[in-house]
Design a protein around this motif. Structure first.
Motif, PDB file in Angstrom:
ATOM      1  N   ALA A  20     -49.561  46.633  48.820  1.00 24.40           N
ATOM      2  CA  ALA A  20     -48.606  45.541  49.026  1.00 24.40           C
ATOM      3  C   ALA A  20     -48.918  44.745  50.296  1.00 24.40           C
ATOM      4  CB  ALA A  20     -47.179  46.095  49.098  1.00 24.40           C
ATOM      5  N   LEU A  21     -49.683  45.328  51.203  1.00 20.58           N
ATOM      6  CA  LEU A  21     -50.037  44.629  52.442  1.00 20.58           C
ATOM      7  C   LEU A  21     -51.137  43.610  52.184  1.00 20.58           C
ATOM      8  CD1 LEU A  21     -50.264  47.627  54.946  1.00 20.58           C
ATOM      9  CD2 LEU A  21     -48.503  45.860  54.881  1.00 20.58           C
ATOM     10  N   PRO A  22     -51.112  42.481  52.907  1.00 21.26           N
ATOM     11  CA  PRO A  22     -52.247  41.559  52.826  1.00 21.26           C
ATOM     12  C   PRO A  22     -53.500  42.288  53.309  1.00 21.26           C
ATOM     13  CG  PRO A  22     -50.429  40.592  54.073  1.00 21.26           C
ATOM     14  CD  PRO A  22     -50.076  42.021  53.804  1.00 21.26           C
ATOM     15  N   ASN A  46     -66.930  38.027  46.888  1.00 27.64           N
ATOM     16  CA  ASN A  46     -65.911  39.035  46.613  1.00 27.64           C
ATOM     17  C   ASN A  46     -66.093  40.241  47.527  1.00 27.64           C
ATOM     18  OD1 ASN A  46     -63.952  38.643  44.343  1.00 27.64           O
ATOM     19  ND2 ASN A  46     -65.804  37.905  43.347  1.00 27.64           N
ATOM     20  N   ILE A  47     -67.317  40.712  47.630  1.00 26.30           N
ATOM     21  CA  ILE A  47     -67.601  41.888  48.452  1.00 26.30           C
ATOM     22  C   ILE A  47     -67.364  41.590  49.927  1.00 26.30           C
ATOM     23  CG2 ILE A  47     -69.423  43.484  49.180  1.00 26.30           C
ATOM     24  CD1 ILE A  47     -70.642  43.076  46.318  1.00 26.30           C
ATOM     25  N   ALA A  48     -67.721  40.401  50.371  1.00 26.78           N
ATOM     26  CA  ALA A  48     -67.613  40.031  51.777  1.00 26.78           C
ATOM     27  C   ALA A  48     -66.184  39.735  52.223  1.00 26.78           C
ATOM     28  CB  ALA A  48     -68.495  38.807  52.059  1.00 26.78           C
ATOM     29  N   SER A  49     -65.264  39.531  51.292  1.00 26.63           N
ATOM     30  CA  SER A  49     -63.915  39.077  51.659  1.00 26.63           C
ATOM     31  C   SER A  49     -63.193  39.969  52.681  1.00 26.63           C
ATOM     32  CB  SER A  49     -63.056  38.845  50.411  1.00 26.63           C
ATOM     33  OG  SER A  49     -62.898  40.021  49.672  1.00 26.63           O
ATOM     34  N   PRO A  50     -63.273  41.307  52.607  1.00 26.66           N
ATOM     35  CA  PRO A  50     -62.596  42.104  53.650  1.00 26.66           C
ATOM     36  C   PRO A  50     -63.199  41.880  55.042  1.00 26.66           C
ATOM     37  CG  PRO A  50     -63.178  43.496  51.780  1.00 26.66           C
ATOM     38  CD  PRO A  50     -63.841  42.179  51.567  1.00 26.66           C
ATOM     39  N   LEU A  51     -64.508  41.673  55.101  1.00 23.62           N
ATOM     40  CA  LEU A  51     -65.160  41.451  56.392  1.00 23.62           C
ATOM     41  C   LEU A  51     -64.806  40.077  56.946  1.00 23.62           C
ATOM     42  CD1 LEU A  51     -68.650  42.978  55.546  1.00 23.62           C
ATOM     43  CD2 LEU A  51     -66.753  44.055  56.757  1.00 23.62           C
ATOM     44  N   ARG A  52     -64.680  39.090  56.068  1.00 25.83           N
ATOM     45  CA  ARG A  52     -64.261  37.758  56.514  1.00 25.83           C
ATOM     46  C   ARG A  52     -62.824  37.813  57.036  1.00 25.83           C
ATOM     47  NH1 ARG A  52     -68.515  35.122  55.175  1.00 25.83           N
ATOM     48  NH2 ARG A  52     -69.390  34.941  53.107  1.00 25.83           N
ATOM     49  N   ALA A  53     -61.979  38.592  56.372  1.00 25.91           N
ATOM     50  CA  ALA A  53     -60.587  38.743  56.824  1.00 25.91           C
ATOM     51  C   ALA A  53     -60.529  39.394  58.205  1.00 25.91           C
ATOM     52  CB  ALA A  53     -59.788  39.558  55.819  1.00 25.91           C
ATOM     53  N   GLN A  54     -61.499  40.264  58.494  1.00 27.79           N
ATOM     54  CA  GLN A  54     -61.582  40.912  59.808  1.00 27.79           C
ATOM     55  C   GLN A  54     -62.309  40.037  60.834  1.00 27.79           C
ATOM     56  OE1 GLN A  54     -63.616  44.601  59.047  1.00 27.79           O
ATOM     57  NE2 GLN A  54     -61.965  45.410  57.778  1.00 27.79           N
ATOM     58  N   LYS A  55     -62.730  38.845  60.400  1.00 32.22           N
ATOM     59  CA  LYS A  55     -63.412  37.867  61.264  1.00 32.22           C
ATOM     60  C   LYS A  55     -64.714  38.410  61.846  1.00 32.22           C
ATOM     61  CE  LYS A  55     -59.230  35.283  62.218  1.00 32.22           C
ATOM     62  NZ  LYS A  55     -59.084  34.873  60.877  1.00 32.22           N
ATOM     63  N   ARG A  56     -65.488  39.119  61.009  1.00 28.73           N
ATOM     64  CA  ARG A  56     -66.812  39.614  61.420  1.00 28.73           C
ATOM     65  C   ARG A  56     -67.800  38.449  61.442  1.00 28.73           C
ATOM     66  NH1 ARG A  56     -67.004  45.382  61.721  1.00 28.73           N
ATOM     67  NH2 ARG A  56     -64.881  46.004  61.243  1.00 28.73           N
ATOM     68  N   ASP A  57     -68.866  38.585  62.217  1.00 32.85           N
ATOM     69  CA  ASP A  57     -69.847  37.502  62.280  1.00 32.85           C
ATOM     70  C   ASP A  57     -70.718  37.497  61.015  1.00 32.85           C
ATOM     71  OD1 ASP A  57     -72.651  38.744  62.905  1.00 32.85           O
ATOM     72  OD2 ASP A  57     -71.274  39.751  64.285  1.00 32.85           O
ATOM     73  N   ALA A  58     -71.305  36.347  60.726  1.00 29.86           N
ATOM     74  CA  ALA A  58     -72.042  36.125  59.475  1.00 29.86           C
ATOM     75  C   ALA A  58     -73.204  37.101  59.302  1.00 29.86           C
ATOM     76  CB  ALA A  58     -72.538  34.692  59.399  1.00 29.86           C
ATOM     77  N   ALA A  59     -73.927  37.394  60.364  1.00 28.06           N
ATOM     78  CA  ALA A  59     -75.074  38.304  60.262  1.00 28.06           C
ATOM     79  C   ALA A  59     -74.626  39.715  59.875  1.00 28.06           C
ATOM     80  CB  ALA A  59     -75.846  38.330  61.585  1.00 28.06           C
ATOM     81  N   GLU A  60     -73.548  40.180  60.472  1.00 29.21           N
ATOM     82  CA  GLU A  60     -73.033  41.510  60.139  1.00 29.21           C
ATOM     83  C   GLU A  60     -72.530  41.543  58.700  1.00 29.21           C
ATOM     84  OE1 GLU A  60     -69.763  44.884  61.469  1.00 29.21           O
ATOM     85  OE2 GLU A  60     -69.741  42.944  62.480  1.00 29.21           O
ATOM     86  N   ILE A  61     -71.846  40.492  58.280  1.00 31.31           N
ATOM     87  CA  ILE A  61     -71.352  40.419  56.901  1.00 31.31           C
ATOM     88  C   ILE A  61     -72.519  40.503  55.930  1.00 31.31           C
ATOM     89  CG2 ILE A  61     -70.268  38.912  55.188  1.00 31.31           C
ATOM     90  CD1 ILE A  61     -68.410  37.930  57.468  1.00 31.31           C
TER      91      ILE A  61
END
Length: 108
Positions: A20-22, A46-61
């Motif tokens: 139920a949490l975002p 789709n796979i990267a979406s949790p990392l984008r939500a955590q504001k990870r940098d593009a190289a790490e993603i």
């Protein structure tokens, strides 16, 4: 340190609460696995979406998405839309999205 073994009811309740949490508010220790289709986003997105939500940098993603895709043998479908994936590929993409944030527990 005390330990507690959850019964199935408690696990189901925990899963419902976490789901139920975002995504950005779900604790890293627990990640609820959900279906693959997020609009028409490519499997990679789709796979990267949790990392984008955590504001990870593009190289790490990119590194983490490629690593989990290799683990699950779906690297060849990263640039495919959900409608182009088989059911098994959709399931592995959803699992990859759950794993990419390296949670300690995944709720199915």
């Amino acid at each position: 340190m005390s330990s507690h073994i959850c019964d199935p009811y408690e696990i189901g309740l925990l899963a419902a609460l976490v789901k139920a949490l975002p995504l950005e508010r779900q604790p890293k220790i627990v990640r609820a696995m959900s279906s693959v289709a997020v609009g028409e986003a490519l499997a990679r997105e789709n796979i990267a979406s949790p990392l984008r939500a955590q504001k990870r940098d593009a190289a790490e993603i990119a590194r983490r998405v490629d690593a989990v895709a290799e683990l699950l043998r779906i690297g060849h479908v990263l640039d495919h839309a959900p409608r182009a994936l088989s059911n098994g590929q959709k399931q592995r993409t959803a699992l990859a999205r759950a794993l990419v944030g390296e949670p300690r527990l995944i709720l199915f």
